[in-house]
Scaffold this active site. Structure first.
Site, short mmCIF file in Angstrom:
data_model
loop_
_atom_site.label_atom_id
_atom_site.label_comp_id
_atom_site.label_asym_id
_atom_site.label_seq_id
_atom_site.Cartn_x
_atom_site.Cartn_y
_atom_site.Cartn_z
N CYS A 119 1.49 -7.85 12.91
CA CYS A 119 1.47 -8.24 14.32
C CYS A 119 0.77 -9.59 14.51
CB CYS A 119 0.77 -7.18 15.16
SG CYS A 119 1.75 -5.69 15.36
N ARG A 159 0.85 -1.18 0.00
CA ARG A 159 0.00 0.00 0.00
C ARG A 159 0.89 1.24 0.00
NH1 ARG A 159 -1.83 0.80 4.45
NH2 ARG A 159 -1.22 -1.03 5.62
N HIS A 218 -10.54 -2.20 11.85
CA HIS A 218 -9.46 -3.04 11.34
C HIS A 218 -9.23 -4.17 12.34
CE1 HIS A 218 -4.99 -3.11 9.79
NE2 HIS A 218 -5.74 -4.00 9.18
N ASP A 243 -9.33 -9.61 9.24
CA ASP A 243 -8.82 -8.27 8.96
C ASP A 243 -9.81 -7.13 9.25
OD1 ASP A 243 -6.66 -6.65 8.03
OD2 ASP A 243 -7.65 -6.40 6.11
N SER A 281 -0.64 -3.78 11.03
CA SER A 281 -0.13 -4.79 10.10
C SER A 281 1.15 -5.41 10.70
CB SER A 281 0.19 -4.15 8.75
OG SER A 281 -0.95 -3.44 8.30
N GLY A 289 -0.16 -20.32 19.31
CA GLY A 289 -1.26 -21.02 19.99
C GLY A 289 -1.35 -20.68 21.47
N LYS A 328 -9.60 -2.33 1.81
CA LYS A 328 -9.19 -1.21 2.66
C LYS A 328 -9.97 0.07 2.31
CE LYS A 328 -6.02 -3.58 4.77
NZ LYS A 328 -6.25 -4.01 6.16
N ARG A 347 1.72 -12.36 -0.98
CA ARG A 347 0.39 -12.61 -0.42
C ARG A 347 -0.25 -13.88 -0.98
NH1 ARG A 347 -1.98 -8.56 3.19
NH2 ARG A 347 -0.33 -7.04 3.36
N TYR A 363 -1.32 -3.32 -6.92
CA TYR A 363 -1.13 -4.02 -5.65
C TYR A 363 -2.46 -4.11 -4.87
CZ TYR A 363 -0.36 -5.13 -0.89
OH TYR A 363 -0.50 -5.73 0.32
C1 OXD Z 1 -2.89 -4.51 5.72
C2 OXD Z 1 -3.54 -5.68 5.09
O1 OXD Z 1 -2.03 -3.89 5.08
O2 OXD Z 1 -4.41 -6.28 5.75
O3 OXD Z 1 -3.24 -4.18 6.86
O4 OXD Z 1 -3.25 -6.00 3.93
MN MN Z 2 -5.05 -5.25 7.50
#
Ligand code: OXD
Ligand code: MN
Length: 592
Positions: A251, A70, A227, A278, A249, A501, A207, A376, A198
């Site tokens: 995490c 992005r 989000h 997401d 993102s 987990g 998004k 991705r 992208y």
């Molecule tokens: C992000 C995604 O960039 O979910 O947060 O792709």
């Molecule tokens: Mn995201």
């Protein structure tokens, strides 16, 4: 099928006049159509067919080399008044936006086909759902959109002759980064994206619509677009608690959404049910509770780091009908990425389309990656082994707890609970994540990312905070709000908590607290667990580690408070007084 919707047909014609495609094709969402588009993309090289025995229905796509993530700096909120975009967004006036992007869209589709994709975010016809129509000159976009949204004729039928929809226009144009713009016109319910291929910039339902435009609509209509992942924790009794969780993102949101219980907790018979990884759209229902849907129907997940240990459910999800983007192509027609499963391939074709061998040094003096770090997979939700039976329920699922989290090597303890909703909004507003040297900047630099919405809030973030307070007032039965940090480290930089987990151990405490079943230890920042209440069966953390994980350091928080103050100053007098009050209360509690 062309629409029986005059406004839609007129808009398609108007956009076609500007972009000048050779033909217009309406997407119906059928299998036959998908196969025809794939065939065409194989011929042009836009897609590569993968090994159909090992990865049935799977394909590979490579984006342009300068088009792999992005582009926040080229993303704008175009409102009549600059103040409505706020200090955390890039702003452009609608006139300038339409003019600048219009110049790039002009004739951009000549020699190409314009595809018209009617899509629904959320189950078609659900009171939560919103319809969009994306015009694009990219088959890759069409094929992704029919996975991540509900797309095709059914949506047009639902739209009828005068239903509302978000107007989404996309053209790859010439993929020139200097002629790339991702523009949102919330006042016109319109998105214009040009010059990129992208995902986050071009799958406009995700998004752009489901977060930026939807957050704006949600504020006006009294609901929330966040989000957040959504997951259910089912107890052997059948009782299920649903959690919504916001993380910046990188995490581990997708991993948490598909968590597999650790050995030590298996005996309790918990089952994790994935609703989304997401985005969450949430509404207050007549029962006074907050209900959520995942507006998407597919995953657009980060490949590197996905493996049988970190996320076996994701690995199972992407064995068929998956679009891989910017991963390494192996000689046997399968794919690989850094920190994936299996041995490192001896050779392959890297994400840029060049021959690759492990250890080859690139121009920057570092070993070249086979897969782009932001490569991705796009795959249908239905293929996830842990998918919740309610993922498609038009009524959504009731949320028991909301979790905020960031990547912090210090400051934030493993978990704490806010004192109440207002304090919870404060906790969300001060969310932050540290940038690691390996990723994108100076190590240890903290980026404030309130509610993980910094890049995705479609209006002034100060008003967004106020909206959270307003939503709290509407609920009789508001979810309890928590903060977690899986990333605290020791003096040697080693993670103190195993993560993955084992995070279920923390979720279990969160559910018990939400249902009021256990006590707490009060601290200046919120309620901490009594360490006896965390089930650590089968986990050997070492002496004193749980204490370190739950430690709240006054010295660290004093520094943190200064940083929060500085961040809040950006909003000037638009900052809600409630946040000012919460910050002062925090300072007072530390002074006690
Ligand atoms: C992000 C995604 O960039 O979910 O947060 O792709
Ligand atoms: Mn995201």
């Amino acid at each position: 099928m062309e629409a029986k919707h005059e406004v839609l047909n007129n808009w398609v014609n108007e956009m076609a006049k500007m972009c000048n495609p050779d033909r217009i094709v309406w997407i119906n969402g059928s299998m036959a159509e998908k196969e025809k588009l794939e065939k065409e993309a194989f011929q042009t090289g836009e897609l590569t067919l993968l090994n159909q025995e090992k990865l049935p229905g799977c394909v590979l796509h490579r984006t342009a080399i300068n088009d792999v993530a992005r582009t926040e700096n080229l993303t704008f909120i175009c409102t009549s008044k600059k103040e409505d975009a706020g200090p955390t967004n890039n702003w452009m006036s609608p006139e300038e936006g339409y003019k600048k992007a219009g110049d790039i869209f002009k004739n951009s589709m000549s020699g190409r086909t314009m595809y018209v994709i009617p899509f629904s975010m959320g189950p078609i016809g659900s009171p939560f759902s919103k319809i969009g129509v994306e015009l694009t000159d990219s088959i890759y976009v069409v094929l992704n959109m029919i996975i991540v949204t509900r797309a095709g004729d059914e949506v047009l039928k639902n739209l009828g002759t005068n239903g509302e929809f978000t107007k989404c226009l996309h053209s790859k144009a010439d993929l020139d980064i200097n002629r790339r713009l991702i523009l949102h016109f919330p006042e016109d319910n319109t998105i214009w994206s040009v010059g990129s291929g992208y995902g986050g910039n071009v799958l406009l339902g995700k998004k752009c619509l489901a977060l930026r435009i939807a957050s704006y609509i949600g504020r006006n209509e009294g609901w929330m677009a966040e989000h957040m992942l959504i997951l259910g924790i089912e107890k052997p009794s059948g009782e299920t608690n649903y959690i919504a969780a916001a993380f910046p993102s990188a995490c581990g949101k997708t991993n948490l959404a598909m968590l597999v219980p650790p050995e030590g907790l298996k005996i309790k018979g918990y089952k994790i049910l994935t609703v989304g990884d997401d985005i969450a759209w949430m509404r207050v229902k007549e029962d006074g509770s907050l209900w959520a849907i995942n507006p998407e129907s597919g995953f657009f997940g980060v490949a590197p780091g996905t493996n049988m240990k970190s996320n076996p459910n994701a690995v199972a999800t992407i064995q068929k009908n998956t679009i891989f983007t910017n991963v390494l192509l192996k000689n046997d027609g399968t794919v690989w990425w850094e920190n994936g499963d299996g041995p490192i391939p001896e050779e392959g074709i890297d994400w840029m389309g060049n021959p690759w061998k492990p250890g080859v040094i690139g121009e920057d003096g570092k070993p070249k990656k086979g897969a782009n770090p932001n490569s991705r997979f796009t795959a249908p939700l239905t293929q996830c082994p842990s998918i919740s039976p309610y993922f498609d329920d038009p009524e959504g699922v009731p949320i028991t707890a909301i979790i905020f989290g960031g990547r912090r090597t210090s400051v934030a303890p493993l978990v704490y609970q806010s004192f109440n909703w207002e304090h919870g909004v404060f906790v969300g507003s001060i969310m932050a994540s540290e940038i690691t040297a390996a990723q994108y900047g100076a190590q240890g630099v903290v980026r404030r990312d309130p509610m993980a919405m910094l890049p995705f809030c479609g209006y002034n973030m100060a008003d967004y905070f106020s909206h959270w307070f307003e939503m709290g007032k509407k609920m009789k039965n508001a979810p309890k709000i928590f903060h977690v940090n899986w990333f605290k480290t020791d003096e040697n930089g080693k993670f103190l908590w195993p993560g993955y987990g084992d995070n279920l151990r923390v979720l279990e405490w969160i559910i018990d607290r939400s249902n009021g079943n256990i006590g707490v230890v009060e601290s200046p920042i919120g309620y901490l667990p009594d360490k006896e209440d965390l089930d650590l069966t089968g986990l050997d953390l070492g002496n004193g580690v749980i204490e370190k994980l739950l430690d709240v350091s006054k010295v660290e928080w004093e520094k943190e408070i200064k940083d929060i103050r500085e961040f809040y100053n950006k909003f000037g007098d638009k900052l809600p007084v409630e946040l000012e009050k919460e910050l002062n209360n925090l300072i007072k509690r530390f002074a006690r």
